[in-house]
Design a protein around this motif. Sequence first.
Motif, PDB file in Angstrom:
ATOM      1  N   MET A 186       0.707  -1.086  -0.082  1.00  0.00           N
ATOM      2  CA  MET A 186       0.148  -0.084  -0.139  1.00  0.00           C
ATOM      3  C   MET A 186       0.744   1.135  -0.016  1.00  0.00           C
ATOM      4  O   MET A 186       0.739   2.056  -0.707  1.00  0.00           O
ATOM      5  CB  MET A 186      -0.888  -0.011   1.369  1.00  0.00           C
ATOM      6  N   ARG A 187       1.796   1.158   0.531  1.00  0.00           N
ATOM      7  CA  ARG A 187       2.727   2.463   0.835  1.00  0.00           C
ATOM      8  C   ARG A 187       3.484   2.811  -0.664  1.00  0.00           C
ATOM      9  O   ARG A 187       3.431   4.035  -0.949  1.00  0.00           O
ATOM     10  CB  ARG A 187       3.829   2.257   2.155  1.00  0.00           C
ATOM     11  N   LEU A 188       3.838   1.563  -0.873  1.00  0.00           N
ATOM     12  CA  LEU A 188       4.608   1.814  -2.346  1.00  0.00           C
ATOM     13  C   LEU A 188       3.777   2.169  -3.367  1.00  0.00           C
ATOM     14  O   LEU A 188       4.017   3.228  -4.410  1.00  0.00           O
ATOM     15  CB  LEU A 188       5.352   0.631  -2.671  1.00  0.00           C
ATOM     16  N   ALA A 189       2.574   1.651  -3.383  1.00  0.00           N
ATOM     17  CA  ALA A 189       1.433   1.855  -4.499  1.00  0.00           C
ATOM     18  C   ALA A 189       1.030   3.294  -4.474  1.00  0.00           C
ATOM     19  O   ALA A 189       0.719   4.014  -5.320  1.00  0.00           O
ATOM     20  CB  ALA A 189       0.314   0.821  -4.245  1.00  0.00           C
ATOM     21  N   SER A 190       1.145   3.867  -2.874  1.00  0.00           N
ATOM     22  CA  SER A 190       0.600   5.215  -2.937  1.00  0.00           C
ATOM     23  C   SER A 190       2.068   6.311  -3.297  1.00  0.00           C
ATOM     24  O   SER A 190       1.642   7.534  -3.103  1.00  0.00           O
ATOM     25  CB  SER A 190       0.358   5.609  -1.523  1.00  0.00           C
ATOM     26  N   GLY A 191       3.086   5.754  -3.389  1.00  0.00           N
ATOM     27  CA  GLY A 191       4.278   6.563  -3.772  1.00  0.00           C
ATOM     28  C   GLY A 191       4.804   7.264  -2.361  1.00  0.00           C
ATOM     29  O   GLY A 191       5.319   8.330  -2.519  1.00  0.00           O
ATOM     30  N   MET A 192       4.437   6.735  -1.338  1.00  0.00           N
ATOM     31  CA  MET A 192       4.905   7.232  -0.048  1.00  0.00           C
ATOM     32  C   MET A 192       5.974   6.342   0.465  1.00  0.00           C
ATOM     33  O   MET A 192       6.250   5.443   0.355  1.00  0.00           O
ATOM     34  CB  MET A 192       3.709   6.955   0.829  1.00  0.00           C
ATOM     35  N   SER A 193       7.110   7.208   0.903  1.00  0.00           N
ATOM     36  CA  SER A 193       8.193   6.641   1.653  1.00  0.00           C
ATOM     37  C   SER A 193       7.848   6.365   2.884  1.00  0.00           C
ATOM     38  O   SER A 193       6.665   6.494   3.562  1.00  0.00           O
ATOM     39  CB  SER A 193       9.153   7.696   1.787  1.00  0.00           C
ATOM     40  N   GLN A 194       8.670   5.527   3.560  1.00  0.00           N
ATOM     41  CA  GLN A 194       8.548   4.923   5.110  1.00  0.00           C
ATOM     42  C   GLN A 194       8.548   6.152   5.945  1.00  0.00           C
ATOM     43  O   GLN A 194       7.700   6.168   6.865  1.00  0.00           O
ATOM     44  CB  GLN A 194       9.551   4.018   5.520  1.00  0.00           C
ATOM     45  N   ALA A 195       9.337   7.144   5.623  1.00  0.00           N
ATOM     46  CA  ALA A 195       9.326   8.483   6.547  1.00  0.00           C
ATOM     47  C   ALA A 195       7.976   9.184   6.569  1.00  0.00           C
ATOM     48  O   ALA A 195       7.415   9.765   7.657  1.00  0.00           O
ATOM     49  CB  ALA A 195      10.636   9.324   6.451  1.00  0.00           C
ATOM     50  N   LYS A 196       7.549   9.145   5.272  1.00  0.00           N
ATOM     51  CA  LYS A 196       6.596   9.902   5.026  1.00  0.00           C
ATOM     52  C   LYS A 196       5.097   9.233   5.817  1.00  0.00           C
ATOM     53  O   LYS A 196       4.077   9.829   6.408  1.00  0.00           O
ATOM     54  CB  LYS A 196       5.890  10.101   3.597  1.00  0.00           C
ATOM     55  N   LEU A 197       4.961   7.837   5.515  1.00  0.00           N
ATOM     56  CA  LEU A 197       4.031   7.150   6.270  1.00  0.00           C
ATOM     57  C   LEU A 197       3.828   7.332   7.732  1.00  0.00           C
ATOM     58  O   LEU A 197       3.167   7.515   8.544  1.00  0.00           O
ATOM     59  CB  LEU A 197       4.136   5.650   5.696  1.00  0.00           C
ATOM     60  N   ALA A 198       5.402   7.157   8.227  1.00  0.00           N
ATOM     61  CA  ALA A 198       5.467   7.365   9.730  1.00  0.00           C
ATOM     62  C   ALA A 198       5.106   8.703  10.104  1.00  0.00           C
ATOM     63  O   ALA A 198       4.408   8.891  11.305  1.00  0.00           O
ATOM     64  CB  ALA A 198       7.045   7.175   9.978  1.00  0.00           C
TER      65      ALA A 198
ATOM     66  N   VAL B 186      -4.499   6.305   5.576  1.00  0.00           N
ATOM     67  CA  VAL B 186      -3.626   7.450   5.129  1.00  0.00           C
ATOM     68  C   VAL B 186      -3.048   7.251   3.939  1.00  0.00           C
ATOM     69  O   VAL B 186      -2.470   8.109   3.290  1.00  0.00           O
ATOM     70  CB  VAL B 186      -2.510   7.681   6.426  1.00  0.00           C
ATOM     71  N   THR B 187      -3.050   6.084   3.317  1.00  0.00           N
ATOM     72  CA  THR B 187      -2.299   5.807   2.225  1.00  0.00           C
ATOM     73  C   THR B 187      -3.333   5.984   0.938  1.00  0.00           C
ATOM     74  O   THR B 187      -3.125   6.028  -0.279  1.00  0.00           O
ATOM     75  CB  THR B 187      -1.708   4.450   1.965  1.00  0.00           C
ATOM     76  N   ASP B 188      -4.582   6.470   1.145  1.00  0.00           N
ATOM     77  CA  ASP B 188      -5.820   6.300   0.202  1.00  0.00           C
ATOM     78  C   ASP B 188      -5.773   4.950  -0.713  1.00  0.00           C
ATOM     79  O   ASP B 188      -6.296   4.919  -1.592  1.00  0.00           O
ATOM     80  CB  ASP B 188      -5.568   7.568  -0.749  1.00  0.00           C
ATOM     81  N   ALA B 189      -5.704   3.729  -0.086  1.00  0.00           N
ATOM     82  CA  ALA B 189      -5.737   2.631  -0.567  1.00  0.00           C
ATOM     83  C   ALA B 189      -7.154   2.217  -0.840  1.00  0.00           C
ATOM     84  O   ALA B 189      -8.000   2.549   0.205  1.00  0.00           O
ATOM     85  CB  ALA B 189      -4.748   1.631   0.325  1.00  0.00           C
ATOM     86  N   VAL B 190      -7.255   1.382  -1.642  1.00  0.00           N
ATOM     87  CA  VAL B 190      -8.830   0.848  -1.870  1.00  0.00           C
ATOM     88  C   VAL B 190      -8.556  -0.853  -1.646  1.00  0.00           C
ATOM     89  O   VAL B 190      -7.878  -1.290  -2.578  1.00  0.00           O
ATOM     90  CB  VAL B 190      -9.419   1.036  -3.377  1.00  0.00           C
ATOM     91  N   PRO B 191      -9.129  -1.254  -0.510  1.00  0.00           N
ATOM     92  CA  PRO B 191      -8.844  -2.675  -0.210  1.00  0.00           C
ATOM     93  C   PRO B 191      -9.860  -3.421  -0.990  1.00  0.00           C
ATOM     94  O   PRO B 191     -11.095  -3.380  -0.618  1.00  0.00           O
ATOM     95  CB  PRO B 191      -9.319  -2.723   1.404  1.00  0.00           C
ATOM     96  N   LYS B 192      -9.261  -4.200  -1.894  1.00  0.00           N
ATOM     97  CA  LYS B 192     -10.058  -4.926  -3.038  1.00  0.00           C
ATOM     98  C   LYS B 192     -11.034  -6.099  -2.159  1.00  0.00           C
ATOM     99  O   LYS B 192     -11.891  -6.570  -2.762  1.00  0.00           O
ATOM    100  CB  LYS B 192      -9.184  -5.653  -4.174  1.00  0.00           C
ATOM    101  N   ILE B 193     -10.170  -6.792  -1.227  1.00  0.00           N
ATOM    102  CA  ILE B 193     -11.111  -7.672  -0.597  1.00  0.00           C
ATOM    103  C   ILE B 193     -12.331  -7.447   0.084  1.00  0.00           C
ATOM    104  O   ILE B 193     -13.279  -8.119   0.033  1.00  0.00           O
ATOM    105  CB  ILE B 193     -10.120  -8.276   0.583  1.00  0.00           C
TER     106      ILE B 193
END
Length: 53
Positions: free
Chosen positions: A1-13, A44-51
């Motif tokens: 999710m983090r990578l798919a949103s183009g977010m670094s670990q630091a930004k997610l943290a 926070v990553t604006d992910a769409v959980p397909k499940i």
Amino acid sequence: MRLASGMSQAKLAEKLGTPASYVAKYGLVERRLDSIELCVIIEVTDAVPKIFS
């Protein structure tokens, strides 16, 4: 999710209000996510959980 949103670990943290090392432990499988943490990360990553769709 983090990578798919183009977010670094630091930004997610930063968005989670946790240290970057805390986020790194997810990727290293040194720390497990509980369902609440997963929901927050999805938000926070604006992910769409397909499940769930």
